[in-house]
Design a protein around this motif. Structure first.
Motif, PDB file in Angstrom:
ATOM      1  N   HIS A  30      51.551   6.542  38.758  1.00  0.00           N
ATOM      2  CA  HIS A  30      52.433   5.883  38.411  1.00  0.00           C
ATOM      3  C   HIS A  30      53.106   5.425  39.685  1.00  0.00           C
ATOM      4  CE1 HIS A  30      56.149   4.265  36.462  1.00  0.00           C
ATOM      5  NE2 HIS A  30      55.663   4.101  35.576  1.00  0.00           N
ATOM      6  N   THR A  51      54.340   7.464  29.953  1.00  0.00           N
ATOM      7  CA  THR A  51      54.588   5.949  30.010  1.00  0.00           C
ATOM      8  C   THR A  51      54.968   5.366  28.514  1.00  0.00           C
ATOM      9  OG1 THR A  51      52.320   5.664  29.294  1.00  0.00           O
ATOM     10  CG2 THR A  51      52.745   5.826  31.925  1.00  0.00           C
ATOM     11  N   ASP A  55      56.362   0.128  30.915  1.00  0.00           N
ATOM     12  CA  ASP A  55      55.173   0.589  31.962  1.00  0.00           C
ATOM     13  C   ASP A  55      54.180  -0.509  31.539  1.00  0.00           C
ATOM     14  OD1 ASP A  55      56.496   2.605  33.534  1.00  0.00           O
ATOM     15  OD2 ASP A  55      56.235   3.707  31.512  1.00  0.00           O
ATOM     16  N   TRP A  73      49.458   3.047  36.755  1.00  0.00           N
ATOM     17  CA  TRP A  73      50.544   2.431  36.064  1.00  0.00           C
ATOM     18  C   TRP A  73      51.638   1.912  36.827  1.00  0.00           C
ATOM     19  CZ3 TRP A  73      50.661   2.255  30.654  1.00  0.00           C
ATOM     20  CH2 TRP A  73      49.515   2.861  29.849  1.00  0.00           C
ATOM     21  N   SER A  75      55.931   0.333  36.200  1.00  0.00           N
ATOM     22  CA  SER A  75      57.109  -0.209  35.569  1.00  0.00           C
ATOM     23  C   SER A  75      56.956  -1.730  35.485  1.00  0.00           C
ATOM     24  CB  SER A  75      58.398   0.420  36.170  1.00  0.00           C
ATOM     25  OG  SER A  75      58.684  -0.373  37.240  1.00  0.00           O
TER      26      SER A  75
END
Length: 124
Positions: A30, A51, A55, A73, A75
């Motif tokens: 992430h 998430t 995201d 992933w 944002s």
């Protein structure tokens, strides 16, 4: 025409991901929009980082020849700022965040980038 990957791993990062997966099982990355370590890609056991609608899944990174992948992933707001870049996940010496799985290894994941043509964000 070849499709330029939005996210890729350097050979060193792919090697570390394979070792981490052997020790921890399936993984995910992430990339948040935070400062300091929050701006570094964080590696977690798959599903440990929750998430949500804010995201987007940018890539499923292949790290071996058996078809297993690691989700990357980001944002949505961070993607808007980085939509013109190809993200290259690398690994460098030094200690990153205590929450990312590579921290005890004495290394940290780092994003390198190259400018590319912008695509719309994936997903809904």
């Amino acid at each position: 025409m070849d499709v330029v990957p939005r996210v890729e791993l350097t050979p060193a990062a792919a090697d570390l991901v394979r070792r981490l997966r052997a020790a921890h099982g399936p993984l995910m990355f992430h990339q948040s929009g935070g400062c300091c370590d929050g701006s570094a890609p964080m590696c977690y056991p798959d599903g440990e980082f929750r998430t949500g609608n804010s995201d987007i899944l940018l890539a499923e990174l292949a790290v071996d020849g058996v078809g297993e992948t690691v989700g990357f992933w980001m944002s949505r707001s961070q993607y808007q700022a980085w939509s013109h870049t190809r993200l290259i996940v690398d690994v460098v010496p030094g200690r990153g965040s205590g929450f990312s799985l590579e921290a005890p290894e004495g290394v940290r994941f780092l994003i390198r980038s190259r400018v590319v043509e912008a695509d719309p964000p994936p997903g809904p």
